[in-house]
Design a protein around this motif. Structure first.
Motif, mmCIF file in Angstrom:
data_model
loop_
_atom_site.group_PDB
_atom_site.id
_atom_site.type_symbol
_atom_site.label_atom_id
_atom_site.label_comp_id
_atom_site.label_asym_id
_atom_site.label_seq_id
_atom_site.Cartn_x
_atom_site.Cartn_y
_atom_site.Cartn_z
ATOM 1 N N PHE A 14 -14.065 5.752 9.811
ATOM 2 C CA PHE A 14 -14.219 4.482 10.507
ATOM 3 C C PHE A 14 -14.779 3.427 9.565
ATOM 4 O O PHE A 14 -15.783 3.634 8.890
ATOM 5 N N ARG A 15 -14.084 2.306 9.457
ATOM 6 C CA ARG A 15 -14.442 1.190 8.585
ATOM 7 C C ARG A 15 -14.322 1.522 7.101
ATOM 8 O O ARG A 15 -14.904 0.865 6.246
ATOM 9 N N GLY A 16 -13.540 2.558 6.776
ATOM 10 C CA GLY A 16 -13.158 2.796 5.400
ATOM 11 C C GLY A 16 -14.223 3.403 4.520
ATOM 12 O O GLY A 16 -15.240 3.923 5.008
ATOM 13 N N PRO A 17 -14.022 3.374 3.188
ATOM 14 C CA PRO A 17 -14.955 4.007 2.253
ATOM 15 C C PRO A 17 -16.385 3.509 2.442
ATOM 16 O O PRO A 17 -16.641 2.308 2.441
ATOM 17 N N GLY A 18 -17.300 4.443 2.651
ATOM 18 C CA GLY A 18 -18.695 4.085 2.845
ATOM 19 C C GLY A 18 -19.003 3.464 4.187
ATOM 20 O O GLY A 18 -20.158 3.117 4.457
ATOM 21 N N GLY A 19 -17.996 3.295 5.053
ATOM 22 C CA GLY A 19 -18.226 2.684 6.359
ATOM 23 C C GLY A 19 -18.565 1.217 6.291
ATOM 24 O O GLY A 19 -19.203 0.674 7.200
ATOM 25 N N LEU A 20 -18.121 0.514 5.237
ATOM 26 C CA LEU A 20 -18.502 -0.877 5.015
ATOM 27 C C LEU A 20 -17.406 -1.873 5.375
ATOM 28 O O LEU A 20 -17.617 -3.082 5.307
ATOM 29 N N SER A 21 -16.196 -1.392 5.688
ATOM 30 C CA SER A 21 -15.064 -2.234 6.070
ATOM 31 C C SER A 21 -14.670 -3.201 4.963
ATOM 32 O O SER A 21 -14.362 -4.372 5.211
ATOM 33 N N VAL A 22 -14.656 -2.686 3.739
ATOM 34 C CA VAL A 22 -14.281 -3.478 2.572
ATOM 35 C C VAL A 22 -13.139 -2.770 1.850
ATOM 36 O O VAL A 22 -13.262 -1.604 1.480
ATOM 37 N N ALA A 23 -12.036 -3.479 1.656
ATOM 38 C CA ALA A 23 -10.876 -2.910 0.974
ATOM 39 C C ALA A 23 -11.136 -2.804 -0.530
ATOM 40 O O ALA A 23 -11.966 -3.545 -1.075
ATOM 41 N N PRO A 24 -10.447 -1.904 -1.223
ATOM 42 C CA PRO A 24 -10.582 -1.839 -2.686
ATOM 43 C C PRO A 24 -10.228 -3.175 -3.326
ATOM 44 O O PRO A 24 -9.422 -3.948 -2.791
ATOM 45 N N ASP A 25 -10.837 -3.447 -4.476
ATOM 46 C CA ASP A 25 -10.593 -4.720 -5.160
ATOM 47 C C ASP A 25 -9.121 -4.919 -5.491
ATOM 48 O O ASP A 25 -8.649 -6.061 -5.579
ATOM 49 N N SER A 26 -8.409 -3.822 -5.683
ATOM 50 C CA SER A 26 -6.999 -3.914 -6.082
ATOM 51 C C SER A 26 -6.072 -4.250 -4.925
ATOM 52 O O SER A 26 -4.916 -4.624 -5.135
ATOM 53 N N ALA A 27 -6.544 -4.124 -3.685
ATOM 54 C CA ALA A 27 -5.685 -4.326 -2.519
ATOM 55 C C ALA A 27 -5.276 -5.790 -2.380
ATOM 56 O O ALA A 27 -6.120 -6.679 -2.430
ATOM 57 N N ARG A 28 -3.989 -6.011 -2.202
ATOM 58 C CA ARG A 28 -3.454 -7.354 -1.988
ATOM 59 C C ARG A 28 -2.573 -7.328 -0.751
ATOM 60 O O ARG A 28 -1.359 -7.368 -0.828
ATOM 61 N N ILE A 29 -3.207 -7.265 0.389
ATOM 62 C CA ILE A 29 -2.463 -7.143 1.641
ATOM 63 C C ILE A 29 -2.022 -8.519 2.122
ATOM 64 O O ILE A 29 -2.623 -9.539 1.759
ATOM 65 N N PRO A 30 -0.975 -8.580 2.935
ATOM 66 C CA PRO A 30 -0.476 -9.878 3.394
ATOM 67 C C PRO A 30 -1.506 -10.613 4.247
ATOM 68 O O PRO A 30 -2.360 -10.010 4.893
ATOM 69 N N THR A 31 -1.381 -11.930 4.269
ATOM 70 C CA THR A 31 -2.205 -12.754 5.151
ATOM 71 C C THR A 31 -1.394 -13.298 6.312
ATOM 72 O O THR A 31 -1.974 -13.858 7.253
ATOM 73 N N THR A 32 -0.067 -13.147 6.261
ATOM 74 C CA THR A 32 0.784 -13.632 7.349
ATOM 75 C C THR A 32 1.800 -12.568 7.734
ATOM 76 O O THR A 32 2.328 -11.855 6.880
ATOM 77 N N TRP A 33 2.086 -12.459 9.036
ATOM 78 C CA TRP A 33 3.118 -11.574 9.560
ATOM 79 C C TRP A 33 3.398 -11.936 11.010
ATOM 80 O O TRP A 33 2.635 -12.662 11.653
ATOM 81 N N ASN A 34 4.502 -11.429 11.518
ATOM 82 C CA ASN A 34 4.834 -11.521 12.937
ATOM 83 C C ASN A 34 5.826 -10.414 13.250
ATOM 84 O O ASN A 34 6.017 -9.504 12.434
ATOM 85 N N SER A 35 6.468 -10.473 14.411
ATOM 86 C CA SER A 35 7.368 -9.399 14.821
ATOM 87 C C SER A 35 8.553 -9.230 13.885
ATOM 88 O O SER A 35 9.133 -8.141 13.791
ATOM 89 N N ARG A 36 8.926 -10.293 13.170
ATOM 90 C CA ARG A 36 10.135 -10.262 12.339
ATOM 91 C C ARG A 36 9.842 -10.202 10.844
ATOM 92 O O ARG A 36 10.750 -9.933 10.056
ATOM 93 N N ASN A 37 8.613 -10.457 10.445
ATOM 94 C CA ASN A 37 8.317 -10.567 9.022
ATOM 95 C C ASN A 37 7.097 -9.733 8.629
ATOM 96 O O ASN A 37 6.111 -9.664 9.376
ATOM 97 N N ASN A 38 7.204 -9.131 7.459
ATOM 98 C CA ASN A 38 6.092 -8.408 6.834
ATOM 99 C C ASN A 38 5.629 -7.180 7.623
ATOM 100 O O ASN A 38 4.475 -6.771 7.494
ATOM 101 N N ILE A 39 6.494 -6.593 8.414
ATOM 102 C CA ILE A 39 6.183 -5.318 9.051
ATOM 103 C C ILE A 39 7.067 -4.249 8.396
ATOM 104 O O ILE A 39 8.287 -4.245 8.567
ATOM 105 N N ALA A 40 6.425 -3.375 7.633
ATOM 106 C CA ALA A 40 7.169 -2.327 6.921
ATOM 107 C C ALA A 40 7.721 -1.299 7.895
ATOM 108 O O ALA A 40 8.847 -0.831 7.750
ATOM 109 N N TRP A 41 6.911 -0.917 8.878
ATOM 110 C CA TRP A 41 7.341 0.016 9.924
ATOM 111 C C TRP A 41 6.360 -0.027 11.076
ATOM 112 O O TRP A 41 5.258 -0.547 10.943
ATOM 113 N N LYS A 42 6.783 0.505 12.208
ATOM 114 C CA LYS A 42 5.882 0.702 13.344
ATOM 115 C C LYS A 42 6.188 2.063 13.949
ATOM 116 O O LYS A 42 7.339 2.432 14.147
#
Length: 433
Positions: free
Chosen positions: A32-60
């Motif tokens: 829960f809340r990731g490594p150490g329970g701190l809710s902080v992503a690794p420095d290398s992570a570059r996740i999207p800031t925008t998405w919707n039903s048609r864009n930027n969803i790899a799978w569901k």
């Protein structure tokens, strides 16, 4: 002379390599809340800031039931819990004997469900939570599983703590306690060395450590108090000493030695009601926020016995009912459960930098914010995910809505490489290219 290894030794080594899960990686999100329970992503992570039903969803991935737990990841898989069969609505809760929890293993590359285990209620007379209207708010799968190379550990309240291997086979299970309350169960397991620790305050008025290998009870810390804490404890360290931070009796925060289950220190805090938010810590200071009347407090770690005033750095009348805080670059960020109010305070002093109400109006947020690449991700139940710059001045980056999913989003987000995992009551989404 040239020596060769016997073929059978090579075969055994190869088999061991194939069957042994990989060790924990830097980009795993194992609890829960990731490594150490701190809710902080690794420095290398570059996740999207925008998405919707048609864009930027790899799978569901379709889920077989509802849930407020969060996804976790290990290696090439994500794990998540949900429930079905009972308590799905206030009007028609159904029959308690039909309640079934589920644990799913989902491939991160394509969202395919690799295996699913069902955990039905043993019988009609099992001391499970009787139905109350409160449970429709989050249900019977609010505890996030924890995972490492030894397996997956899922907590289901009075159904106990269950350990599975990476093929979905049950290894062991233990009943932690039979207590129940109207809000159900919410704490998630955490690891300490070869043990898995659960805050079974609701079920047993205790924190309990079990051996990962066989479920043997290692220690139990059971102070004399009425149950009031649904939070996941935080494992941290200060001055070369490990500390396990949790709530004790009402109006008290405490630190337990995770190696022995003994009290290190306790401190009075102005939070006289039940507590759901977890904690965060940075540079020898633990930060706690709470409910009713809604306060936040900062306490220096490393105390002993009753913590003196010198260990309490500050306290303010700003808190949260459910969501937990995140620390970043000298500031704390969190959100109120209702009204979509985001709060930022200076970590050193408790000075409120801003309190901003999101628009459009947000009814409820149960999820804790997550920090990635200088941005905070706030997942509301029904109005989408708000991406906000992690700075002491409020700046909205984006509001993202998955338009074709009208079910609520309860769980906190998780990170898998450069992708974001979000769960609704219908699907687990993988956001990213």
């Amino acid at each position: 002379m040239h020596h060769t290894r016997p073929i059978h030794i090579i075969a055994i080594a190869l088999l061991f390599f194939i069957l042994t899960p990989p060790a924990l990686r830097a980009d795993d999100w194992p609890q829960f809340r990731g490594p150490g329970g701190l809710s902080v992503a690794p420095d290398s992570a570059r996740i999207p800031t925008t998405w919707n039903s048609r864009n930027n969803i790899a799978w569901k991935a379709p889920l077989p039931g509802r849930g407020a737990s969060s996804p976790v990841t290990f290696g090439k898989h994500a794990y998540i819990t949900c429930y079905s069969g009972y308590g799905l609505s206030k009007e028609e809760p159904g029959e308690i004997e039909n309640l079934t929890r589920h644990l799913l293993c989902i491939r991160l590359d394509d969202g395919r469900i690799e295996w699913k285990v069902d955990v039905p209620l043993p019988g009609k007379d099992h001391p499970e939570h009787t139905y109350t209207s409160y449970l429709t708010a989050h249900g019977y799968a609010s505890n996030t599983p924890t995972v490492d190379a030894t397996g997956i550990y899922a907590y289901f309240g009075t159904m106990g703590l269950i350990a599975y291997d990476h093929k979905g086979n049950k290894r062991w299970s233990v009943i932690c306690g039979k207590g129940r309350m109207n809000f159900g169960s919410g704490a998630s397991p955490v690891f300490y060395k070869d043990w898995v620790i659960i805050n079974a305050d609701v079920e047993a008025s205790a924190m309990i450590a079990y051996a990962k290998s066989d479920g043997r009870e290692v220690w139990r810390y059971a102070p004399d108090h009425e149950p009031n804490a649904w939070c996941t404890p935080l494992l941290t360290a200060a001055n070369g000493r490990d500390e396990l931070i949790c709530y004790g009796k009402r109006n008290e925060i405490l630190s337990v030695d995770p190696a022995a289950g003994k009290l290190l220190w306790n401190a009075s805090i102005a939070m006289p009601s039940y507590q759901c938010p977890s904690f965060t810590a940075h540079d020898g200071v633990v930060y706690a926020i709470g409910n009713h009347p809604g306060n936040a407090v900062a306490i220096r770690l490393g105390g002993k016995g009753d913590v003196t005033a010198s260990h309490k750095l500050w306290a303010i009348n700003k808190g949260s009912v459910v969501s937990s805080p995140v620390y970043h670059d000298g500031y704390l960020y969190w959100t109120r459960e209702e009204g979509g109010r985001l709060i930022c305070v200076e970590a050193a002093t408790g000075k409120v930098m801003y309190e901003h109400r999101l628009e459009p109006e947000v009814k409820k947020i149960y999820a804790s914010p997550m920090l990635a690449a200088g941005n905070l991700y706030y997942v509301s139940q029904t109005e989408g995910t708000f991406v906000v710059e992690a700075k002491p001045e409020f700046k909205l980056i984006a509001r993202n809505v998955i338009e074709d999913d009208d079910s609520p989003f309860f769980g906190s987000p998780a990170v898998a490489g450069d992708r974001l995992l979000l769960r609704s009551d219908k699907f687990l989404y993988c956001i990213g290219q």
